[in-house]
Design a protein around this motif. Structure first.
Motif, PDB file in Angstrom:
ATOM      1  N   LEU A   1     -11.992  -3.201  -3.211  1.00  0.00           N
ATOM      2  CA  LEU A   1     -11.161  -2.284  -2.434  1.00  0.00           C
ATOM      3  C   LEU A   1     -10.850  -1.061  -3.283  1.00  0.00           C
ATOM      4  O   LEU A   1     -10.391  -1.181  -4.419  1.00  0.00           O
ATOM      5  CB  LEU A   1      -9.865  -2.965  -2.004  1.00  0.00           C
ATOM      6  CG  LEU A   1     -10.015  -4.233  -1.162  1.00  0.00           C
ATOM      7  CD1 LEU A   1      -8.646  -4.806  -0.812  1.00  0.00           C
ATOM      8  CD2 LEU A   1     -10.806  -3.957   0.107  1.00  0.00           C
TER       9      LEU A   1
ATOM     10  N   ASP B   1      -0.044   2.820  -7.863  1.00  0.00           N
ATOM     11  CA  ASP B   1      -1.226   2.259  -7.193  1.00  0.00           C
ATOM     12  C   ASP B   1      -2.170   1.621  -8.214  1.00  0.00           C
ATOM     13  O   ASP B   1      -3.392   1.651  -8.054  1.00  0.00           O
ATOM     14  CB  ASP B   1      -1.952   3.380  -6.445  1.00  0.00           C
ATOM     15  CG  ASP B   1      -2.770   2.871  -5.258  1.00  0.00           C
ATOM     16  OD1 ASP B   1      -2.377   1.862  -4.644  1.00  0.00           O
ATOM     17  OD2 ASP B   1      -3.795   3.498  -4.944  1.00  0.00           O
TER      18      ASP B   1
ATOM     19  N   PRO C   1      -9.321   3.228  -3.457  1.00  0.00           N
ATOM     20  CA  PRO C   1      -8.461   4.223  -2.803  1.00  0.00           C
ATOM     21  C   PRO C   1      -9.281   5.219  -1.990  1.00  0.00           C
ATOM     22  O   PRO C   1     -10.405   5.573  -2.361  1.00  0.00           O
ATOM     23  CB  PRO C   1      -7.776   4.936  -3.981  1.00  0.00           C
ATOM     24  CG  PRO C   1      -7.999   4.061  -5.169  1.00  0.00           C
ATOM     25  CD  PRO C   1      -9.275   3.328  -4.920  1.00  0.00           C
ATOM     26  N   LYS C   2      -8.706   5.671  -0.884  1.00  0.00           N
ATOM     27  CA  LYS C   2      -9.302   6.776  -0.139  1.00  0.00           C
ATOM     28  C   LYS C   2      -8.844   8.097  -0.742  1.00  0.00           C
ATOM     29  O   LYS C   2      -7.939   8.139  -1.574  1.00  0.00           O
ATOM     30  CB  LYS C   2      -8.885   6.710   1.331  1.00  0.00           C
ATOM     31  CG  LYS C   2      -9.603   5.636   2.134  1.00  0.00           C
ATOM     32  CD  LYS C   2      -9.266   5.761   3.610  1.00  0.00           C
ATOM     33  CE  LYS C   2     -10.090   4.795   4.443  1.00  0.00           C
ATOM     34  NZ  LYS C   2      -9.782   4.915   5.896  1.00  0.00           N
TER      35      LYS C   2
ATOM     36  N   ALA D   1       0.822  -1.206   0.000  1.00  0.00           N
ATOM     37  CA  ALA D   1       0.000   0.000   0.000  1.00  0.00           C
ATOM     38  C   ALA D   1       0.859   1.260   0.000  1.00  0.00           C
ATOM     39  O   ALA D   1       1.957   1.293   0.565  1.00  0.00           O
ATOM     40  CB  ALA D   1      -0.915   0.002   1.220  1.00  0.00           C
TER      41      ALA D   1
ATOM     42  N   TYR E   1      -7.300   1.124   2.509  1.00  0.00           N
ATOM     43  CA  TYR E   1      -8.199   1.233   1.367  1.00  0.00           C
ATOM     44  C   TYR E   1      -9.626   1.003   1.835  1.00  0.00           C
ATOM     45  O   TYR E   1      -9.873   0.323   2.833  1.00  0.00           O
ATOM     46  CB  TYR E   1      -7.819   0.221   0.283  1.00  0.00           C
ATOM     47  CG  TYR E   1      -6.481   0.519  -0.347  1.00  0.00           C
ATOM     48  CD1 TYR E   1      -6.375   1.408  -1.407  1.00  0.00           C
ATOM     49  CD2 TYR E   1      -5.322  -0.066   0.144  1.00  0.00           C
ATOM     50  CE1 TYR E   1      -5.150   1.703  -1.978  1.00  0.00           C
ATOM     51  CE2 TYR E   1      -4.084   0.224  -0.418  1.00  0.00           C
ATOM     52  CZ  TYR E   1      -4.005   1.107  -1.478  1.00  0.00           C
ATOM     53  OH  TYR E   1      -2.783   1.403  -2.031  1.00  0.00           O
TER      54      TYR E   1
ATOM     55  N   LYS F   1      -6.310  10.187   3.912  1.00  0.00           N
ATOM     56  CA  LYS F   1      -5.077   9.509   4.298  1.00  0.00           C
ATOM     57  C   LYS F   1      -4.123  10.454   5.019  1.00  0.00           C
ATOM     58  O   LYS F   1      -3.439  10.072   5.956  1.00  0.00           O
ATOM     59  CB  LYS F   1      -4.399   8.911   3.065  1.00  0.00           C
ATOM     60  CG  LYS F   1      -5.032   7.617   2.599  1.00  0.00           C
ATOM     61  CD  LYS F   1      -4.134   6.910   1.611  1.00  0.00           C
ATOM     62  CE  LYS F   1      -4.712   5.555   1.234  1.00  0.00           C
ATOM     63  NZ  LYS F   1      -3.823   4.823   0.317  1.00  0.00           N
TER      64      LYS F   1
ATOM     65  N   TYR G   1      -5.505  -0.599  -7.476  1.00  0.00           N
ATOM     66  CA  TYR G   1      -6.612   0.097  -6.821  1.00  0.00           C
ATOM     67  C   TYR G   1      -7.158   1.212  -7.709  1.00  0.00           C
ATOM     68  O   TYR G   1      -8.366   1.488  -7.705  1.00  0.00           O
ATOM     69  CB  TYR G   1      -6.148   0.616  -5.462  1.00  0.00           C
ATOM     70  CG  TYR G   1      -5.696  -0.519  -4.571  1.00  0.00           C
ATOM     71  CD1 TYR G   1      -6.622  -1.303  -3.894  1.00  0.00           C
ATOM     72  CD2 TYR G   1      -4.349  -0.850  -4.464  1.00  0.00           C
ATOM     73  CE1 TYR G   1      -6.217  -2.375  -3.110  1.00  0.00           C
ATOM     74  CE2 TYR G   1      -3.935  -1.920  -3.683  1.00  0.00           C
ATOM     75  CZ  TYR G   1      -4.872  -2.679  -3.012  1.00  0.00           C
ATOM     76  OH  TYR G   1      -4.469  -3.749  -2.246  1.00  0.00           O
TER      77      TYR G   1
END
Length: 732
Positions: A428, A482, A430-431, A278, A445, A436, A485
């Motif tokens: 799942l 990333d 991404p925020k 992550a 996530y 974050k 995601y």
């Protein structure tokens, strides 16, 4: 649907002979169709097959007993020779562990550079046999004792935070250096002698590129593409290793690909077992503490922790030139960071270059990189520069057999799939950068399991760029870092576990998906990935063909069809389970290896329904991992023939023909992975409830060795991964 032979022929274009296939994913082969060199009488496997030569009424008797052999079992008239095994000398280093993808770059008739991937270490046999094979001890016992006294109560520790003069840190460092040394890739030079045998020639180009290259020797790997802007950051939201664009080592090297210009591509797959996967929204890494070093009787992971390796520098495609002894690899970040399994290479003069790859996880994706510029000469080594500019896409498969490529760029709309369409009902995502940053929630996530949550997510985030931070180049780099995601966020199809991606001579892409079962990270789209009778989830895998619209490598739409389904013949499948590497020979035939999980192989199956009346897992029926041939022309087109079975608890990987197709190199990976050394020739008798090809049940008694002594096959000998070459015997 059930893929019958008739369906197969129709899918191959009405007549299988109309299809010309070619492999760019194994050896560097491209020859006109001719009489095949590898013709054989199929071997007998553990279950009845439509191609085994037995009538249904004979199968009960013929398969009432079966003995699992701890060896590479080949058809009559074939033999194998060990080329190199774990611990053998390679340059100034050694042949690594769990050899995988193979690529032979020819330098002359029957000679060349054999590039070998080394994927990971299998904790049980590696620790059990290390001193015996390598000739020196490692402090496993001391470190285990120290971890047992750990205040956390776990057999893990953040070794990176220990003082440099701490003796436990020194011992952990020693173990991890040796473990990472046995991963990565290597180059060995080989040739065929006048008597038909193969030998190593130990050229100056023979070398290792390991998980610690650059750590102490300055032989860092390089990088290209937008993620370099992230690597060069001096500060950010997460952990920065202060090495800039220099990278220490490569590991998790699974399958790969071969380019027409003579370079080899190595795919970093399960890197998340050694470094944190992550990342923050700016692309910087989670702190090394998020994946501590762990050591137990059956586990050894977090090997990058003690060195403070930055997780965002792993999970890439590595390109090397085997002939250049000073080339220690380049990671091309436009190809994306995820759990790469393989690389399908499509290179045509006058068109953009296209590379295909899959993310080998449950709920993974299929990706395509398209270069900005066009290929001039496919054999020009300058083509490597085409990998430094382009676009990465992720595939969206529609249930009607059409699909499109979604660009992973900042302006792509956020549009995730609904959890109700995914086996396991989980996706799942991404925020936001703000979430974050505020929460310091590294690796955090959003786990979404309800469709209405997707609606809220899309209202909050409009474009992919809303989920990442930085200037234009840095934001694109963060998206690529990333990639899995990000692909979830834009609605790329969650698939069964993608394995190999092979490009045929006519431009078609063949994809193997080894399993359709979900886990805690996700699962496949149930509208696309179904069993022979529409079952979802379905464990035993598929082979798909993808055709770009207008046969254009840069097309943004495509068509797809399932060509083969794993499982029992009685259920409408082809008799294999969990397809993995594919190899397309000069006649268009599909060679395929399987990747059944070690813990499932030869496990007794006494019932076909569980306590809830549902279909029970039957993976144990399929025996050891194997090599299969699926002809694509002639009377046998669309049938699956068993060519070989591997040693106990192994995986067969990396099949690769020489130019004349008279020799096949293959990797035997992790023999004895679950039980280590087979001691005193011990074996167990187990029962299996089988079916004839017409669906009648009967009982089989199977003798199963416990552990392995391959390749020497001597009593109590240590099991060792090795590369072998298969040829016909002189009398055949």
């Amino acid at each position: 649907m059930s893929i019958t032979r008739r369906h197969f022929l129709l899918l191959m274009g009405g007549s299988a002979s109309a299809v010309a296939l070619n492999s760019l994913g194994g050896c560097n082969v491209k020859l006109p169709s001719q009489k095949p060199e590898f013709t054989f009488q199929p071997i007998k496997g553990p279950i009845p097959l439509l191609t085994d030569g037995f009538k249904p009424e004979q199968q009960k008797e013929q398969y009432s007993t079966y003995e699992v052999i701890d060896d590479l079992v080949l058809p009559e008239g074939y033999q194998y020779q060990i080329i190199a095994a774990w611990g053998d000398k390679v340059g100034d280093s050694r042949f690594g562990y769990n050899n995988d993808y193979l690529s032979l770059i020819s330098t002359g008739e029957n000679e060349g550079f054999l590039s070998v991937n080394f994927e990971y270490i299998s904790a049980i046999p590696w620790m059990q046999t290390y001193e015996q094979v390598i000739g020196k001890p490692l402090p496993f016992a001391q470190v285990k004792t120290a971890l047992q006294n750990n205040s956390s109560g776990k057999n893990e520790i953040n070794a990176f935070a220990l003082a440099d003069n701490d003796p436990i840190k020194a011992q952990i460092t020693e173990i991890c250096q040796e473990a990472l040394l046995d991963q990565g890739l290597g180059v060995i030079s080989v040739r065929k002698t006048a008597d038909g045998r193969w030998e190593r020639t130990n050229s100056p180009a023979d070398r290792r590129i390991s998980g610690i290259s650059g750590l102490n020797d300055g032989k860092y790997l390089k990088a290209t593409g937008p993620a370099v802007a992230v690597f060069r950051k001096q500060q950010g939201q997460g952990y920065i290793d202060q090495l800039g664009d220099r990278i220490i080592g490569t590991f998790g090297n699974c399958a790969g690909g071969t380019t027409p210009w003579g370079t080899v591509l190595s795919a970093e797959e399960n890197f998340q077992t050694q470094v944190p996967e992550a990342v923050y929204p700016d692309g910087t890494s989670s702190d090394p503490s998020k994946l501590p070093f762990a050591l137990g009787d059956e586990e050894l992971y977090g090997q990058g922790n003690v060195f403070g390796l930055a997780g965002n520098k792993y999970g890439w495609i590595v390109e090397i030139d085997p002939a250049n002894p000073n080339d220690y690899g380049t990671k091309h970040t436009w190809l994306g960071r995820y759990r790469h399994e393989a690389v399908g290479v499509r290179v045509e003069a006058g068109k953009p270059l296209a590379f295909y790859s899959g993310c080998d996880r449950r709920g993974g994706h299929i990706y395509k990189f398209v270069s900005r510029d066009k290929v001039q000469d496919p054999k020009n080594k300058a083509n490597s520069q085409l990998l430094t500019q382009g676009t990465l896409y992720a595939a969206k498969f529609n249930s009607d057999g059409t699909g499109r490529w979604i660009p992973l760029t900042a302006d792509t709309p956020v549009d995730p799939d609904l959890p109700s369409n995914i086996a396991g009902n989980l996706i799942l995502l991404p925020k936001s950068p703000q979430a974050k940053t505020t929460q310091k929630a590294e690796g955090d996530y959003l786990a979404i399991s309800k469709d209405q949550e997707i609606t809220k997510y899309k209202q909050k985030f409009k474009n992919l760029g809303d989920l990442y931070s930085g200037n234009t180049e840095e934001k694109q780099g963060a998206i690529l870092i990333d990639a899995h995601y990000a692909a979830n966020a834009v609605g790329a199809t969650c698939t069964g576990r993608p394995e190999d991606t092979e490009v045929a001579a006519n431009g078609d892409l063949y994809i193997s998906f080894s399993s359709g079962s979900p886990d805690q990270e996700g699962g496949p789209d149930v509208r696309v990935f179904k069993g022979p009778k529409g079952e979802t989830p379905y464990e035993y895998g598929w082979v798909m063909r993808l055709t770009e619209d207008s046969n254009d490598p840069a097309a943004v739409t495509f068509r797809w069809q399932m060509l083969a389904t794993g499982g029992e013949p009685a259920a409408g499948a082809m008799g294999f389970a969990n397809p993995d590497n594919l190899l397309l020979d000069k006649n268009g035939n599909i060679w395929m290896v399987t990747d059944m999980s070690t813990g499932k192989m030869n496990q007794s199956v006494k019932n076909r329904t569980d306590s809830n009346g549902k279909a029970a897992a039957i993976s144990g029926l399929f025996g050891n991992n194997a090599i299969w041939l699926i002809p694509t022309q002639g009377d046998d087109a669309g049938k699956a023939f068993l060519f070989a079975t591997g040693p106990v608890e192994c995986e067969i990987t990396g099949p690769c023909f020489t130019v004349d197709e008279k020799s096949m190199f293959i990797s035997i990976q992790h023999p004895g992975e679950a039980n280590g050394i087979r001691k005193n020739q011990v074996q167990e008798s187990r029962e299996f409830l089988l079916m004839t090809t017409t669906g009648e049940e009967f009982l089989q008694t199977r003798q199963v060795p416990i552990g392995s002594n391959w390749p020497t096959k001597s009593a109590d000998a240590p099991p060792k991964p090795a590369v072998v070459v298969v040829t016909k015997t002189s009398s055949s």
